[in-house]
Write an enzyme that holds these catalytic residues in place. Sequence first.
Site, PDB file in Angstrom:
ATOM      1  N   GLU A 159       0.817  -1.212   0.000  1.00 32.51           N
ATOM      2  CA  GLU A 159       0.000   0.000   0.000  1.00 32.51           C
ATOM      3  C   GLU A 159       0.850   1.261   0.000  1.00 32.51           C
ATOM      4  OE1 GLU A 159      -4.111  -1.337   2.136  1.00 32.51           O
ATOM      5  OE2 GLU A 159      -2.478  -0.946   3.502  1.00 32.51           O
TER       6      GLU A 159
ATOM      7  N   CYS B 192       6.471  -6.549   7.005  1.00 30.01           N
ATOM      8  CA  CYS B 192       7.659  -6.123   7.758  1.00 30.01           C
ATOM      9  C   CYS B 192       8.089  -7.292   8.620  1.00 30.01           C
ATOM     10  CB  CYS B 192       7.326  -4.910   8.638  1.00 30.01           C
ATOM     11  SG  CYS B 192       8.768  -4.240   9.500  1.00 30.01           S
TER      12      CYS B 192
ATOM     13  N   CYS C  29      -1.008   5.886  10.227  1.00 26.79           N
ATOM     14  CA  CYS C  29       0.240   5.223  10.639  1.00 26.79           C
ATOM     15  C   CYS C  29      -0.059   3.886  11.283  1.00 26.79           C
ATOM     16  CB  CYS C  29       0.970   6.019  11.720  1.00 26.79           C
ATOM     17  SG  CYS C  29       1.486   7.629  11.252  1.00 26.79           S
TER      18      CYS C  29
ATOM     19  N   CYS D 205       3.428   8.761   1.433  1.00 21.99           N
ATOM     20  CA  CYS D 205       3.959   7.799   2.387  1.00 21.99           C
ATOM     21  C   CYS D 205       4.254   6.520   1.609  1.00 21.99           C
ATOM     22  CB  CYS D 205       2.918   7.585   3.487  1.00 21.99           C
ATOM     23  SG  CYS D 205       3.475   6.469   4.767  1.00 21.99           S
TER      24      CYS D 205
ATOM     25  N   ASN E 176      -3.158   4.499  16.464  1.00 20.09           N
ATOM     26  CA  ASN E 176      -4.248   4.193  15.539  1.00 20.09           C
ATOM     27  C   ASN E 176      -4.645   2.733  15.711  1.00 20.09           C
ATOM     28  OD1 ASN E 176      -4.422   6.756  14.104  1.00 20.09           O
ATOM     29  ND2 ASN E 176      -2.384   6.245  13.338  1.00 20.09           N
TER      30      ASN E 176
ATOM     31  N   GLU F  62      10.508  -1.921   6.959  1.00 19.63           N
ATOM     32  CA  GLU F  62      11.617  -1.235   7.623  1.00 19.63           C
ATOM     33  C   GLU F  62      12.641  -0.887   6.530  1.00 19.63           C
ATOM     34  OE1 GLU F  62      12.784   0.120  10.564  1.00 19.63           O
ATOM     35  OE2 GLU F  62      14.444   0.496   9.190  1.00 19.63           O
TER      36      GLU F  62
ATOM     37  N   CYS G 215       6.602  -4.959  15.554  1.00 23.11           N
ATOM     38  CA  CYS G 215       6.322  -4.048  16.671  1.00 23.11           C
ATOM     39  C   CYS G 215       4.895  -4.332  17.122  1.00 23.11           C
ATOM     40  CB  CYS G 215       6.494  -2.587  16.249  1.00 23.11           C
ATOM     41  SG  CYS G 215       8.175  -2.245  15.712  1.00 23.11           S
TER      42      CYS G 215
ATOM     43  N   CYS H  20       1.770  -2.325  15.739  1.00 26.12           N
ATOM     44  CA  CYS H  20       1.732  -2.030  14.299  1.00 26.12           C
ATOM     45  C   CYS H  20       1.080  -3.153  13.508  1.00 26.12           C
ATOM     46  CB  CYS H  20       3.156  -1.786  13.794  1.00 26.12           C
ATOM     47  SG  CYS H  20       3.255  -1.562  12.008  1.00 26.12           S
TER      48      CYS H  20
END
Length: 393
Positions: A123, A143, A374, A136, A331, A199, A147, A150
Amino acid sequence: MSADTNLMPIPGAVDPVPVARAAVPRADGLVELVGLPREKIRAEFEAAGLEPKQAKLRAKQVWHWIYNRGVTDFSAMSDIAKGQRPWFAERFAISRPEVVEAQVSSDGTRKWLLKTHDGHDFEMVFIPDADRGTLCVSSQVGCTLNCRFCHTGTMQLVRNLEPAEIVGQVMLARDALGEWPSQPEGRMLTNIVMMGMGEPLYNFDNVRDALKIVMDGDGLGLSRRRITLSTSGVVPMMARAGEEIGVNLAVSLHAVTKEIRDEIVPLNRKYGIEQLLEACAAYPGANNARRITFEYVMLKDKNDTDEHARELVRLIRRYRLPAKVNLIPFNPWPGASYECSDPDRIRAFSNIVFEAGISAPVRTPRGRDIDAACGQLKTAAERKRRAKVPSAA
Ligand code: SAH
Ligand code: SF4
């Protein structure tokens, strides 16, 4: 293009980290020209049989069509002899990632679901503001770093994006915004943040090669001052990022104690807070005019007390960092185990940092209604796959 940087294993509770896959060659056998340095385009033309002088001239012309005019079809290249254009089209490609779906948020934020030539979804998001427009950009499909707050970190398949797919995002945005030919003034797309999926410092070579073209005055012509690379703290690659790319640095700090950062950013078990801040202090080009941004996601009852804010100030002072702090309200996403701090708490945290003389704006979430904010990026295919698998918790 093969990367010359090996991924590092991360010992401890998160070892082994799955190694991102490399891209497979295009099924049609064509050589992709987007993302190749100018010199490499010339070499490809020569290898395909053009005389050295011809190859040099054609490379210059084709480069201009690709990056200044946004052309994807050799038949539109009017300064190349008509009879020669099919010769190029049979051997080379000028592509964009395929658009699977484009969505627009009630606040004007746009999100695109894209597909690589070998069928992987990722995306990209465009955030328009009054005085700027920020794209962005993703660096990986998924990833490897997990985290805890996320959504992208929960994706199963991780593939590094190629330079063509990284530059291709910027070009696709220009297509959508009608910003060809490249013009220095009056653009809607003015800034780039490497804050999409992935990352970037775990896909260093491809990100570097892509950003070089984005920054090239005869390429996409965006100033390095308008580009920000965000890392969760891949310490061994930070100095190289400063030297070889030289864009603004954002660091996803998110916590000021080992215990909490180990939990929410597991990479901290490998590269701790002290090491990370030392690398920030040594980041080439960081000074008062070009500060390092520390991103800090506000998680209720986790990392958001007054004492945490004061410790953040102490750390920034101890390492004498030219810093600003970006407070990001968490978020939410389905299944997340955190909540966003209350607005009053965020304000109190921000005030403490601000009163110490460090800028600490609270970032307004954008595009939440289309899951474009985010940490919300995760492709629909992956969302469905996850929904079918009963959660382990
Ligand atoms: N992998 C890089 C860049 C992509 S993430 C990095 O981690 O820095 C961009 C920013 O969004 C990071 O600061 C990340 O920590 C933050 N983020 C991730 N999930 C979030 C969430 N659910 N809410 C708010 N911010 C989030
Ligand atoms: Fe990866 Fe960044 Fe998400 Fe962490 S916050 S899982 S490093 S994309």
